[in-house]
Write a protein that holds these residues in place. Structure first.
Motif, PDB file in Angstrom:
ATOM      1  N   LEU A 121     -11.523   4.913  -5.571  1.00  0.00           N
ATOM      2  CA  LEU A 121     -10.864   5.310  -4.333  1.00  0.00           C
ATOM      3  C   LEU A 121      -9.500   4.664  -4.200  1.00  0.00           C
ATOM      4  N   TYR A 122      -9.314   3.555  -4.905  1.00  0.00           N
ATOM      5  CA  TYR A 122      -8.050   2.821  -4.890  1.00  0.00           C
ATOM      6  C   TYR A 122      -7.625   2.533  -6.324  1.00  0.00           C
ATOM      7  N   ARG A 123      -6.326   2.279  -6.504  1.00  0.00           N
ATOM      8  CA  ARG A 123      -5.817   1.811  -7.798  1.00  0.00           C
ATOM      9  C   ARG A 123      -4.943   0.594  -7.540  1.00  0.00           C
ATOM     10  N   GLY A 124      -5.152  -0.448  -8.371  1.00  0.00           N
ATOM     11  CA  GLY A 124      -4.512  -1.734  -8.110  1.00  0.00           C
ATOM     12  C   GLY A 124      -5.495  -2.634  -7.380  1.00  0.00           C
ATOM     13  N   CYS A 125      -5.154  -3.908  -7.275  1.00  0.00           N
ATOM     14  CA  CYS A 125      -6.094  -4.852  -6.657  1.00  0.00           C
ATOM     15  C   CYS A 125      -5.337  -6.075  -6.157  1.00  0.00           C
ATOM     16  N   SER A 126      -5.900  -6.709  -5.141  1.00  0.00           N
ATOM     17  CA  SER A 126      -5.281  -7.907  -4.578  1.00  0.00           C
ATOM     18  C   SER A 126      -6.143  -9.151  -4.777  1.00  0.00           C
ATOM     19  N   HIS A 127      -7.173  -9.067  -5.602  1.00  0.00           N
ATOM     20  CA  HIS A 127      -8.042 -10.225  -5.832  1.00  0.00           C
ATOM     21  C   HIS A 127      -7.327 -11.348  -6.584  1.00  0.00           C
ATOM     22  N   GLY A 128      -6.415 -11.004  -7.469  1.00  0.00           N
ATOM     23  CA  GLY A 128      -5.655 -12.017  -8.192  1.00  0.00           C
ATOM     24  C   GLY A 128      -6.395 -12.698  -9.322  1.00  0.00           C
ATOM     25  N   MET A 184       0.833  -1.196   0.000  1.00  0.00           N
ATOM     26  CA  MET A 184       0.000   0.000   0.000  1.00  0.00           C
ATOM     27  C   MET A 184       0.870   1.248   0.000  1.00  0.00           C
ATOM     28  N   HIS A 185       0.443   2.242  -0.762  1.00  0.00           N
ATOM     29  CA  HIS A 185       1.102   3.538  -0.711  1.00  0.00           C
ATOM     30  C   HIS A 185       0.064   4.631  -0.968  1.00  0.00           C
ATOM     31  N   TYR A 186       0.366   5.828  -0.495  1.00  0.00           N
ATOM     32  CA  TYR A 186      -0.575   6.940  -0.585  1.00  0.00           C
ATOM     33  C   TYR A 186      -0.159   7.927  -1.659  1.00  0.00           C
ATOM     34  N   VAL A 187      -1.161   8.540  -2.290  1.00  0.00           N
ATOM     35  CA  VAL A 187      -0.943   9.646  -3.223  1.00  0.00           C
ATOM     36  C   VAL A 187      -2.006  10.709  -2.951  1.00  0.00           C
ATOM     37  N   HIS A 206       2.885   1.387 -10.663  1.00  0.00           N
ATOM     38  CA  HIS A 206       3.369   0.622  -9.521  1.00  0.00           C
ATOM     39  C   HIS A 206       2.946  -0.836  -9.670  1.00  0.00           C
ATOM     40  N   ALA A 207       3.509  -1.705  -8.834  1.00  0.00           N
ATOM     41  CA  ALA A 207       3.098  -3.109  -8.830  1.00  0.00           C
ATOM     42  C   ALA A 207       1.594  -3.182  -8.565  1.00  0.00           C
ATOM     43  N   PHE A 208       0.893  -4.008  -9.345  1.00  0.00           N
ATOM     44  CA  PHE A 208      -0.567  -4.013  -9.315  1.00  0.00           C
ATOM     45  C   PHE A 208      -1.113  -4.351  -7.931  1.00  0.00           C
ATOM     46  N   GLU A 209      -0.434  -5.229  -7.191  1.00  0.00           N
ATOM     47  CA  GLU A 209      -0.895  -5.625  -5.863  1.00  0.00           C
ATOM     48  C   GLU A 209      -0.517  -4.617  -4.787  1.00  0.00           C
ATOM     49  N   ASP A 210       0.331  -3.626  -5.135  1.00  0.00           N
ATOM     50  CA  ASP A 210       0.693  -2.549  -4.208  1.00  0.00           C
ATOM     51  C   ASP A 210      -0.373  -1.463  -4.349  1.00  0.00           C
ATOM     52  N   ILE A 211      -1.384  -1.528  -3.516  1.00  0.00           N
ATOM     53  CA  ILE A 211      -2.570  -0.688  -3.695  1.00  0.00           C
ATOM     54  C   ILE A 211      -2.236   0.793  -3.504  1.00  0.00           C
ATOM     55  N   TYR A 217      -7.642 -12.930 -15.285  1.00  0.00           N
ATOM     56  CA  TYR A 217      -8.000 -12.288 -16.556  1.00  0.00           C
ATOM     57  C   TYR A 217      -8.095 -10.767 -16.443  1.00  0.00           C
ATOM     58  N   CYS A 218      -7.728 -10.165 -15.336  1.00  0.00           N
ATOM     59  CA  CYS A 218      -8.072  -8.781 -15.011  1.00  0.00           C
ATOM     60  C   CYS A 218      -7.598  -7.771 -16.064  1.00  0.00           C
ATOM     61  N   ASP A 219      -8.553  -7.083 -16.671  1.00  0.00           N
ATOM     62  CA  ASP A 219      -8.249  -6.071 -17.686  1.00  0.00           C
ATOM     63  C   ASP A 219      -7.571  -4.849 -17.087  1.00  0.00           C
ATOM     64  N   SER A 220      -7.786  -4.595 -15.803  1.00  0.00           N
ATOM     65  CA  SER A 220      -7.198  -3.405 -15.182  1.00  0.00           C
ATOM     66  C   SER A 220      -5.674  -3.462 -15.130  1.00  0.00           C
ATOM     67  N   ARG A 221      -5.091  -4.627 -15.395  1.00  0.00           N
ATOM     68  CA  ARG A 221      -3.643  -4.730 -15.486  1.00  0.00           C
ATOM     69  C   ARG A 221      -3.105  -4.168 -16.802  1.00  0.00           C
ATOM     70  N   SER A 222      -3.976  -3.884 -17.739  1.00  0.00           N
ATOM     71  CA  SER A 222      -3.540  -3.424 -19.056  1.00  0.00           C
ATOM     72  C   SER A 222      -2.721  -2.138 -18.939  1.00  0.00           C
TER      73      SER A 222
END
Length: 290
Positions: free
Chosen positions: A18-25, A1-4, A40-45, A28-33
């Motif tokens: 409210l957040y960017r990135g996800c930890s659902h894993g 996690m990090h703040y902006v 940042h690393a996708f799991e680093d919210i 097929y997640c399109d948001s990784r595009s």
């Protein structure tokens, strides 16, 4: 996690993340595009530390009430939400200012906020959108590993039904050679029928792959479904739209089953419903003696 710190919170269409990135894993997640420019690393919210403050200002300034949406890029009920409660704080503001709301999630954590969802829905309209892809629980845990299973999401839909909160289901993505079966589609639609959802969205039986999410998806195929990546590459190459060989049959099944059970299955109609602000009136009729 990090703040902006963010400069704004609402898009031109009154959506927010409210957040960017996800930890659902989800594999097929399109948001990784890469087109979404998550550096940042996708799991680093990424947490927008001033999001609630910005939302408060934005809602206070708005002259016309509307639907506020969240969840298009990042699920508003990732585990971090239990600690930070930014989604709950946002719902509180939406209810206080008298706006409508729609949320997209795959998590049963949304039930924590059912009190606020009911308050919003009593005043205006609150619609919960739930993604369902895979009827088989074991398969669901493989392709959506860190999120509520389909059965758990179905139970959420039933609780929302009982609370009078309307729901919409996203029937996507459907992964070729994995969950593109008649049994899968029928199982999910049977859940939708029992939960009395308003509508089911489908954009065809398949998925989309582009730079960023394609690489992650193929890596997960290697881990979970050995040799399937080669089948994808041979059949689809670098296509963006990946249609199931069973698409036509499954789409017929989807439309027929929805039509027979009074579930809206026209995407345009569903989106019009999601975007339409409705103010409810509870005025009682005055008697002749008042």
């Amino acid at each position: 996690m990090h703040y902006v710190k963010s400069k704004g919170i609402l898009s031109a269409n009154n959506g927010m993340n409210l957040y960017r990135g996800c930890s659902h894993g989800c594999i097929y997640c399109d948001s990784r595009s890469r087109c979404y420019h998550i550096e940042h690393a996708f799991e680093d919210i990424e947490v927008k530390e001033n999001a609630v403050e910005l939302l408060n200002k934005a809602l206070r300034r708005k002259r016309k009430k509307c639907m506020i949406g969240t969840g298009s890029m990042t699920d508003p009920y990732i585990p971090l939400e239990l600690e930070l409660e930014n989604t709950r704080k946002a719902l509180f503001l939406i209810e206080q200012y008298g706006f409508g709301c729609t949320l997209i999630t795959k998590s049963n954590r949304i039930l924590r906020d059912i009190d606020l969802l009911k308050k919003i829905n009593d005043k205006t309209k609150c619609v919960v959108q739930m993604t369902l892809t895979t009827f088989d629980e074991d398969l669901c845990r493989k392709i959506e590993p860190n999120v509520s299973t389909t059965r758990e999401r179905f139970n959420v839909l039933k609780q929302l039904r009982d609370a009078g909160i309307p729901t919409v289901v996203w029937l996507c993505p459907i992964l070729p050679f994995i969950n593109d079966t008649k049994e899968n589609i029928e199982g999910i639609l049977d859940y939708c029928i029992e939960a009395k959802v308003y509508g089911v969205l489908s954009f065809g039986m398949g998925l989309t792959l582009r730079e960023g999410n394609r690489e992650y998806f193929y890596h997960q195929l290697d881990l979970l479904f050995p040799h399937l990546k080669e089948k994808y590459m041979q059949r689809y190459g670098n296509q963006y739209a990946i249609d199931s060989p069973n698409s036509a049959e499954l789409m017929r099944l989807y439309h027929q089953k929805c039509e027979q059970n009074g579930i809206v299955h026209d995407n345009k109609q569903i989106f019009e419903y999601l975007n339409a602000f409705e103010e409810k009136r509870h005025d009682r009729q005055l008697s002749l003696f008042e």
